[in-house]
Design a protein around this motif. Structure first.
Motif, PDB file in Angstrom:
ATOM      1  N   THR A  66     -59.085 -49.457  52.668  1.00 17.49           N
ATOM      2  CA  THR A  66     -59.479 -48.219  51.994  1.00 17.49           C
ATOM      3  C   THR A  66     -59.606 -47.093  53.005  1.00 17.49           C
ATOM      4  O   THR A  66     -60.003 -47.296  54.146  1.00 17.49           O
ATOM      5  N   THR A  67     -59.260 -45.892  52.549  1.00 20.30           N
ATOM      6  CA  THR A  67     -59.600 -44.723  53.351  1.00 20.30           C
ATOM      7  C   THR A  67     -60.606 -43.931  52.531  1.00 20.30           C
ATOM      8  O   THR A  67     -60.487 -43.828  51.312  1.00 20.30           O
ATOM      9  N   ILE A  68     -61.631 -43.424  53.209  1.00 20.94           N
ATOM     10  CA  ILE A  68     -62.726 -42.804  52.460  1.00 20.94           C
ATOM     11  C   ILE A  68     -62.800 -41.302  52.706  1.00 20.94           C
ATOM     12  O   ILE A  68     -62.275 -40.785  53.686  1.00 20.94           O
ATOM     13  N   ASN A  69     -63.481 -40.644  51.793  1.00 22.71           N
ATOM     14  CA  ASN A  69     -63.738 -39.212  51.879  1.00 22.71           C
ATOM     15  C   ASN A  69     -65.103 -39.031  52.558  1.00 22.71           C
ATOM     16  O   ASN A  69     -66.125 -39.441  52.002  1.00 22.71           O
ATOM     17  N   LEU A 109     -59.345 -33.830  52.458  1.00 25.24           N
ATOM     18  CA  LEU A 109     -59.875 -34.946  51.666  1.00 25.24           C
ATOM     19  C   LEU A 109     -60.131 -36.161  52.559  1.00 25.24           C
ATOM     20  O   LEU A 109     -61.159 -36.823  52.459  1.00 25.24           O
ATOM     21  N   ASP A 110     -59.195 -36.438  53.461  1.00 26.34           N
ATOM     22  CA  ASP A 110     -59.244 -37.673  54.241  1.00 26.34           C
ATOM     23  C   ASP A 110     -60.157 -37.571  55.465  1.00 26.34           C
ATOM     24  O   ASP A 110     -60.728 -38.566  55.899  1.00 26.34           O
ATOM     25  N   CYS A 111     -60.270 -36.369  56.061  1.00 21.44           N
ATOM     26  CA  CYS A 111     -61.076 -36.304  57.287  1.00 21.44           C
ATOM     27  C   CYS A 111     -62.193 -35.268  57.259  1.00 21.44           C
ATOM     28  O   CYS A 111     -62.965 -35.184  58.205  1.00 21.44           O
ATOM     29  N   GLU A 143     -56.911 -45.400  61.401  1.00 23.28           N
ATOM     30  CA  GLU A 143     -57.295 -46.072  60.149  1.00 23.28           C
ATOM     31  C   GLU A 143     -58.142 -45.161  59.249  1.00 23.28           C
ATOM     32  O   GLU A 143     -58.170 -45.315  58.046  1.00 23.28           O
ATOM     33  N   GLN A 144     -58.809 -44.173  59.869  1.00 22.84           N
ATOM     34  CA  GLN A 144     -59.648 -43.259  59.069  1.00 22.84           C
ATOM     35  C   GLN A 144     -58.799 -42.217  58.334  1.00 22.84           C
ATOM     36  O   GLN A 144     -59.255 -41.645  57.356  1.00 22.84           O
ATOM     37  N   THR A 145     -57.584 -41.944  58.834  1.00 23.64           N
ATOM     38  CA  THR A 145     -56.807 -40.817  58.289  1.00 23.64           C
ATOM     39  C   THR A 145     -55.308 -41.140  58.174  1.00 23.64           C
ATOM     40  O   THR A 145     -54.479 -40.529  58.845  1.00 23.64           O
ATOM     41  N   VAL A 166     -64.182 -43.798  47.912  1.00 26.79           N
ATOM     42  CA  VAL A 166     -62.861 -44.313  48.295  1.00 26.79           C
ATOM     43  C   VAL A 166     -61.790 -43.388  47.724  1.00 26.79           C
ATOM     44  O   VAL A 166     -61.784 -43.092  46.533  1.00 26.79           O
ATOM     45  N   ILE A 167     -60.874 -42.922  48.607  1.00 23.04           N
ATOM     46  CA  ILE A 167     -59.789 -42.047  48.142  1.00 23.04           C
ATOM     47  C   ILE A 167     -58.623 -42.892  47.656  1.00 23.04           C
ATOM     48  O   ILE A 167     -58.033 -42.637  46.626  1.00 23.04           O
ATOM     49  N   ALA A 168     -58.267 -43.900  48.443  1.00 17.42           N
ATOM     50  CA  ALA A 168     -57.076 -44.692  48.111  1.00 17.42           C
ATOM     51  C   ALA A 168     -57.103 -45.991  48.897  1.00 17.42           C
ATOM     52  O   ALA A 168     -57.824 -46.116  49.891  1.00 17.42           O
TER      53      ALA A 168
END
Ligand code: NAI
Ligand code: MG
Length: 489
Positions: A27-30, A97-99, A183-185, A36-38
């Motif tokens: 998962t990547t988070i906001n 959104l991602d970072c 992995e974060q972005t 969880v974004i996706a």
């Protein structure tokens, strides 16, 4: 809440979207609200092998990429730049959104990355060798050739620029590559991959494999067909990569490893202006910046005024939802959030004076108040270690000689700044401080034309500008027998 469409979550290998061999996802988070974004395909050894194989095939001497005119490579890069421009707002929103960086900054980073692509697009057919006055009856020339299959390992703090400033010179040089985003972005790297395909690059030239450092990243560093690794991230991982690069073959390595950069304000400076520059130097990108001017040295005569000013600016910095008109969003993740708060605690207990911030903001998301410590002493951990968060440390100094030694008293050497109206003092500073970039009366001004990189533990090699492409080229000497008095029948 802004709705951003996440279109790509699979691995990009050989111009195709594929699942991981293991079918695993992560998962990547906001970082705004920890949602969880996706779920993104999680690359590991077999996926890296596939991606490297694709890059190796694309590098074959008869491949479309290797036989393409250099000017054509440049045109493809210009096409990619145009596509990025047409999607600038989308890429910026996806990045935010991602970072969690303010969307207007994300957007300016997209435009900045486009300038880097265009700079290197123009270089593609201007990579020149030498003619050499060699001894003997010969003609000697050097050819500059692509280094081969490259592995680009990317951090999360500037995902799009960090990817582009590795991919662009590598493409201009004629290399093929595998990109492993942080992995974060992972999301914008995949969105850029889609544009690479749309621009018309042949399959295998650019591959993008998201995954973790200890698995996908490590796998790249041990892959026997990778010729070169280009890495930006921590000094700890830089060391691991350098060792791994020598384990199965001799990979070329370039490393950009962050710093603890000094910014020095002399008595003759305009204090208000200096405080603004120093503030931006320390707090840009929520302090998550390799070049962050996190050590502010201020000469005794203006010290108290400067500290008051710096505290005031930090207290009024707009922190909040990065989709709003703010200067600072949340830190990237829980690990970094906890680490920064730990340093704030350390600063308070070791005797530094907290004049602004000093705690988290709100109760949700990884927001931290811009924090200023005054009266910091050189031996304190907050003075020596890279914090990578919104913390400015202010030190008092008396003389030029003293502050040069103190500025240089660091294992790092990435950036440094000086604020003074005395040109001799500024240039003496520039000559005597051991850092890859020196900024005079400005800070962190980095363009597509200006090389950047580190002395000491801040890394090896330079990115951007003329220097940046050298990382992706091998030099080949060709010596041809040429008699001084040829006999023709
Ligand atoms: P990191 O160095 O662990 O991660 C950077 C990249 O390296 C990521 O893509 C990661 O997956 C990959 N990686 C990690 N371990 C690897 C391995 N063994 N082999 C190959 N690739 C590997 O950095 P992290 O954990 O995200 O941040 C830790 C610290 O690093 C920060 O607090 C900051 O001090 C520094 N940092 C510096 C950056 C810079 O711009 N120079 C950028 C990001 C972090
Ligand atoms: Mg994320």
């Amino acid at each position: 809440m802004v709705k951003v469409d996440v279109k790509y979550t699979k691995l990009f290998i050989n111009n195709e979207w594929v699942d991981a061999v293991s079918k695993k996802t992560f998962t990547t988070i906001n970082p705004q609200d920890e949602s969880v974004i996706a779920r993104v395909a999680e690359g590991d050894d077999p996926d890296i092998d596939k991606a490297v194989e694709a890059a190796k095939k694309a590098f074959h001497r008869c491949s479309p990429w290797r036989t393409m005119d250099a000017s054509q490579r440049g045109l493809l890069m210009l096409k990619l730049a145009d596509l990025m421009e047409s999607q600038a707002r989308y890429l910026a929103e996806l990045e935010t959104l991602d970072c969690g960086k303010p969307v207007k900054e994300a957007e300016s980073e997209v435009y900045y990355s486009i300038t880097v692509l265009r700079f290197y697009a123009g270089k593609a057919d201007k990579i020149l060798g030498n003619t050499i006055p060699a001894d003997g009856e010969v003609l000697s020339i050097t050819l500059r050739e692509p280094v081969g299959v490259c592995a680009h390992i990317i951090p999360w703090n500037y995902p799009i620029p960090m990817m582009v400033l590795k991919v662009a010179p590598a493409l201009a040089a004629g290399c093929t590559m595998v990109v492993k985003p942080a992995e974060q972005t992972p999301l914008t790297a995949l969105a850029l991959a889609a544009l690479v395909k749309e621009a018309g690059f042949p399959p295998g030239v650019v591959n993008v494999v998201p995954g973790f450092g200890a698995t996908a990243g490590k796998s790249l560093t041990y892959q026997p067909y990778v010729d070169k690794i280009s890495f930006t991230g921590s000094t700890r991982v830089g060391r691991i990569i350098m060792a791994a690069a020598a384990a199965v073959n001799i990979k070329r390595v370039s490393l950009e490893l962050g710093g603890k950069s000094p910014l020095v304000v002399f008595d003759d400076a305009d204090v208000e202006k200096a405080a603004q520059i120093a503030h931006a130097a320390a707090f840009a990108n929520a302090g998550q910046s390799c070049c962050a001017g996190s050590r502010t040295y201020v000469q005794a005569g203006v010290y108290d005024r400067f500290v008051r000013e710096a505290g005031e600016i930090a207290r009024t910095r707009a922190v909040g939802n990065p989709f709003d008109d703010v200067q600072q969003g949340p830190q990237i993740d829980k690990t970094m959030f906890d680490k920064v708060l730990e340093y704030i605690k350390l600063g308070k207990t070791c005797g530094a004076r907290c004049v602004a911030g000093g705690e988290r903001l709100g109760t949700k998301g990884f927001y931290i108040k811009p924090t200023v410590f005054a009266d910091v002493q050189d031996h304190m951990r907050i003075a020596r270690e890279e914090i990578f968060g919104p913390i400015q440390c202010i030190f008092k100094f008396d003389t030029f000689e003293e502050v040069i030694d103190r500025a240089n008293d660091s294992h790092y050497g990435l950036g440094a700044g000086v604020i003074t109206n005395d040109i001799t003092r500024a240039l003496s500073f520039a000559k005597q401080v051991r850092s890859g970039s020196i900024w005079v009366n400005t800070y962190d001004h980095v363009t597509s034309q200006t090389p950047i990189g580190g002395f000491k533990n801040s890394g090896i090699g330079r990115e951007l500008g003329e220097e940046g492409i050298k990382q992706y080229l091998e030099s080949k000497t060709v010596t041809i027998s040429l008699p001084k008095f040829p006999q023709f029948s």
